[in-house]
Design a protein around this motif. Structure first.
Motif: not given
Length: 430
Positions: A200-221
């Motif tokens: 996977g290190y060699f074949v797996l590209p990132e799928s989650h676009k930067l503009e769609n990233r959301t900060p980690f919040k414990w109340r959601k996690a």
């Protein structure tokens, strides 16, 4: 005027491009499927040998049985707690690092379990395993990222088939390897996880676009907060108990089938294993060849109803079948239950924004893990009561676990009928 029209066309094309999921390299989707196969294969590999391994730490079988039960409960609880955390982390940092780190973590846990000198060391290794086994949530989110809405039922059907492949062949391989050495399946499972991470290190590209990233919040996690992603979606809130009842019913087969088949049909080990393999094979074939055709023709809503109806009917037939032939004849009825997960996943992922797919999958994985904590005790207790004729009415009812699972799916069907009565165009992502 022409410039204005041209500009409008460019704007329209840009908005369409923004709405289109990023394309993944062919090797990436293969990796996601391989991850699910190897996850289930590695879990299946150790199923036949774990009770025997725990027995090596104790002098009597009773203590070993209690210890094994505690280890399973701890593992399920860690998966319940960690799944939404991993899903939320994948929403912030991307799917790729979470999936790869989970593969490495599972590999470490299997090797640590193999070399554990004491039961406390064994438990510590199982904690690592439970904490990293939630990568299925990130894998599901990856599929939602790279698959257009119209193709999600097919993609999740392929994931279901991959799940079935690992579950079908893992225990058989584990039994063969365990006959050589009780710890050998753990080394093999760990090696498979490391190989998958390296691939996977060699074949797996990132799928989650930067503009769609959301900060980690414990109340959601957390298992409850993760389901807040359904806010403003009455239909999806109503599907939460449907999914929970599905997860609860799904646990009846691994919890009760061996006991039920030995008591009612006097199956030996080979016949029991062959029956489980045949059931899994039918489900794999359904995921590969039936799901896309049925969902494409009838849509996710109707396919969900069909899945619940046939699941309810199949479990009822299992619980009532007086002979092995009738039990085997009931297996094709259960095949259309394979429509459930692709249909419900497609319904949910289309109505949740791209920035919250990991949170959604983490919440669903926690529901699945929570049901896995309580289901084994529930179903084994029902089996014991049914065999001892201690159920209401004093009936001799060894099939009580399957009939209870049928009742759960019947209840889920009633809830789902009301849940999906919204108009087809409602429930857009928030």
């Amino acid at each position: 005027m022409s410039d204005r029209k041209a500009g409008a066309r460019v704007t329209d094309q840009s908005s369409q491009a923004a709405a289109t999921p990023p394309a993944a390299r062919p090797g990436a989707m293969i990796f996601i499927l391989a991850t699910v196969v190897l996850d289930m294969l590695s879990i299946g590999l150790i199923v036949p040998i774990m009770p025997r391994l725990v027995e090596t730490y104790f002098s009597d079988v009773t203590s070993a049985a209690h210890a094994f039960g505690w280890s399973m409960t701890i593992w399920a609880f860690l998966q319940f707690f960690m799944s939404p955390i991993l899903g939320a982390l994948s929403d912030q940092y991307g799917r790729r690092p979470i999936i790869l780190l989970s593969c490495v973590g599972l590999g470490v846990s299997y090797f640590a379990t193999a070399v554990a000198p004491t039961f406390l060391a064994f438990l510590a290794a199982r904690v690592i395993s439970g904490a990293t086994a939630g990568n299925i949530s990130a894998a599901n989110a990856y599929v939602a990222d790279v698959t257009p809405p119209a193709g999600r039922a097919k993609a999740f059907g392929m994931l279901g088939a991959a799940f079935g492949v690992g579950f079908t062949f893992g225990p058989a391989m584990g039994g063969l390897l365990g006959a050589i050495d009780v710890r050998l399946p753990l080394y093999v499972a760990g090696a498979l996880c490391f190989i998958n991470a390296a691939y996977g290190y060699f074949v797996l590209p990132e799928s989650h676009k930067l503009e769609n990233r959301t900060p980690f919040k414990w109340r959601k996690a957390n298992p409850i907060g993760a389901l807040a992603v359904f806010k403003g979606q009455p239909m999806l809130y109503a599907l939460i108990p449907v999914y929970a009842l599905f997860a609860l019913a799904q646990n009846v087969f691994p919890s009760s089938f061996v006991l039920y088949a030995e008591h009612r049909y006097h199956f030996d080990t080979i016949t029991t294993g062959a029956t489980m393999a045949a059931s899994s094979t039918l489900m794999i074939l359904a995921q590969l060849f039936i799901v896309q055709r049925v969902v494409g023709r009838l849509g996710e809503r109707r396919s969900l109803m069909i899945a619940l109806f046939f699941g309810m009917s199949g479990f009822a037939l299992y619980g009532l079948a007086p002979t092995p032939m009738l039990f085997w004849a009931s297996m094709p009825v259960m095949t259309l239950w394979a429509l459930f997960n692709p249909s419900v996943q497609s319904l949910m992922t289309q109505r949740v924004s791209a920035s919250a797919q990991g949170q959604l999958q983490g919440g669903l994985a926690s529901l699945m893990a929570l049901m896995g904590i309580f289901a084994p005790t529930l179903y084994t207790s029902l089996f014991a009561l049914g065999v001892a004729k201690q159920l209401p009415g004093g009936l001799d009812l060894p099939g009580a676990p399957f009939l209870t699972a049928s009742f759960f799916l019947g209840t889920a069907l009633v809830i789902a009928i009301f849940a999906v009565r919204r108009s087809p165009g409602s429930g857009k992502p928030q």
